[in-house]
Design a protein around this motif. Sequence first.
Motif, mmCIF file in Angstrom:
data_model
loop_
_atom_site.group_PDB
_atom_site.id
_atom_site.type_symbol
_atom_site.label_atom_id
_atom_site.label_comp_id
_atom_site.label_asym_id
_atom_site.label_seq_id
_atom_site.Cartn_x
_atom_site.Cartn_y
_atom_site.Cartn_z
ATOM 1 N N GLU A 32 37.086 46.606 36.656
ATOM 2 C CA GLU A 32 38.373 46.145 36.106
ATOM 3 C C GLU A 32 38.250 44.725 35.558
ATOM 4 O O GLU A 32 38.792 44.406 34.503
ATOM 5 N N ALA A 33 37.534 43.867 36.296
ATOM 6 C CA ALA A 33 37.395 42.476 35.848
ATOM 7 C C ALA A 33 36.605 42.411 34.537
ATOM 8 O O ALA A 33 36.954 41.642 33.625
ATOM 9 N N LEU A 34 35.580 43.247 34.442
ATOM 10 C CA LEU A 34 34.765 43.228 33.216
ATOM 11 C C LEU A 34 35.565 43.703 32.012
ATOM 12 O O LEU A 34 35.323 43.272 30.883
ATOM 13 N N GLN A 35 36.540 44.564 32.269
ATOM 14 C CA GLN A 35 37.416 44.988 31.162
ATOM 15 C C GLN A 35 38.249 43.830 30.631
ATOM 16 O O GLN A 35 38.780 43.891 29.534
ATOM 17 N N LYS A 36 38.352 42.774 31.444
ATOM 18 C CA LYS A 36 39.058 41.558 31.003
ATOM 19 C C LYS A 36 38.051 40.486 30.605
ATOM 20 O O LYS A 36 38.365 39.292 30.636
ATOM 21 N N ALA A 37 36.841 40.913 30.310
ATOM 22 C CA ALA A 37 35.775 40.001 29.879
ATOM 23 C C ALA A 37 35.522 38.882 30.886
ATOM 24 O O ALA A 37 35.159 37.761 30.515
ATOM 25 N N ALA A 38 35.699 39.182 32.166
ATOM 26 C CA ALA A 38 35.469 38.168 33.198
ATOM 27 C C ALA A 38 33.978 37.886 33.345
ATOM 28 O O ALA A 38 33.138 38.738 33.053
ATOM 29 N N VAL A 39 33.688 36.671 33.830
ATOM 30 C CA VAL A 39 32.314 36.319 34.205
ATOM 31 C C VAL A 39 32.237 36.475 35.721
ATOM 32 O O VAL A 39 32.933 35.766 36.458
ATOM 33 N N LEU A 40 31.421 37.418 36.195
ATOM 34 C CA LEU A 40 31.338 37.677 37.637
ATOM 35 C C LEU A 40 30.355 36.696 38.256
ATOM 36 O O LEU A 40 29.181 36.661 37.891
ATOM 37 N N THR A 41 30.841 35.882 39.206
ATOM 38 C CA THR A 41 29.998 34.801 39.726
ATOM 39 C C THR A 41 29.423 35.108 41.105
ATOM 40 O O THR A 41 28.564 34.374 41.578
ATOM 41 N N GLY A 42 29.905 36.147 41.792
ATOM 42 C CA GLY A 42 29.298 36.497 43.085
ATOM 43 C C GLY A 42 30.284 37.139 44.032
ATOM 44 O O GLY A 42 31.491 37.226 43.749
ATOM 45 N N GLU A 43 29.749 37.586 45.174
ATOM 46 C CA GLU A 43 30.632 38.190 46.178
ATOM 47 C C GLU A 43 30.073 37.915 47.575
ATOM 48 O O GLU A 43 28.858 37.754 47.752
ATOM 49 N N TYR A 44 30.981 37.844 48.546
ATOM 50 C CA TYR A 44 30.575 37.677 49.946
ATOM 51 C C TYR A 44 31.385 38.653 50.787
ATOM 52 O O TYR A 44 32.617 38.730 50.668
#
Length: 152
Positions: free
Chosen positions: A96-108
Amino acid sequence: MKVVIVYASIHHGNTRKLVEAIADKYEIDMVDATTQQKADLSQYELIGFASGIDFGKFYESIERFLKENLPEHKKVFFLYTCARTSESFTQTMRTEALQKAAVLTGEYGCRGYNTYGAWKLIGGMNRHHPDRAELDSAVRFYESLLENLQEK
Ligand SMILES: Cc1cc2nc3c(=O)[nH]c(=O)nc-3n(C[C@H](O)[C@H](O)[C@H](O)COP(=O)(O)O)c2cc1C
């Protein structure tokens, strides 16, 4: 850097503990997606989404929040607590975030106290989680995100 973490922490407040550990040390805004359905996130450079895991995914309220409120081209990260940490639970949120052209910086992600179903009968699993070490790891994860972003 202006940062907000949008969270849904319904089962035992486990995930909220991660968010609060970060908020204790860094100035961030917090939005509870279970009580607030709309927010203007355009002012934030970095946006976190935090949730307990509900049948393999983030809570529905936070998925909806992302879909309806995440502006395009934002830097995004994910936090979660779950019963078992063996798999990543962020697939739907990442898509979903990529559909908003987000830059994914990580996950914990880490363990959280769970009393779902039969677990309740024997006092639950992961009692006392997230623990101090896991909260510290969440803060260190956040710090490494900030460092990476400041280097860019
Ligand atoms: C209805 C329900 C479904 C759950 N589904 C999963 C799951 O699929 N995988 C998992 O690892 N944990 C699962 N859990 C455990 C929760 O994700 C875990 O307890 C989490 O820490 C809850 O976070 P919260 O207190 O912030 O809501 C489930 C718990 C409940 C109550």
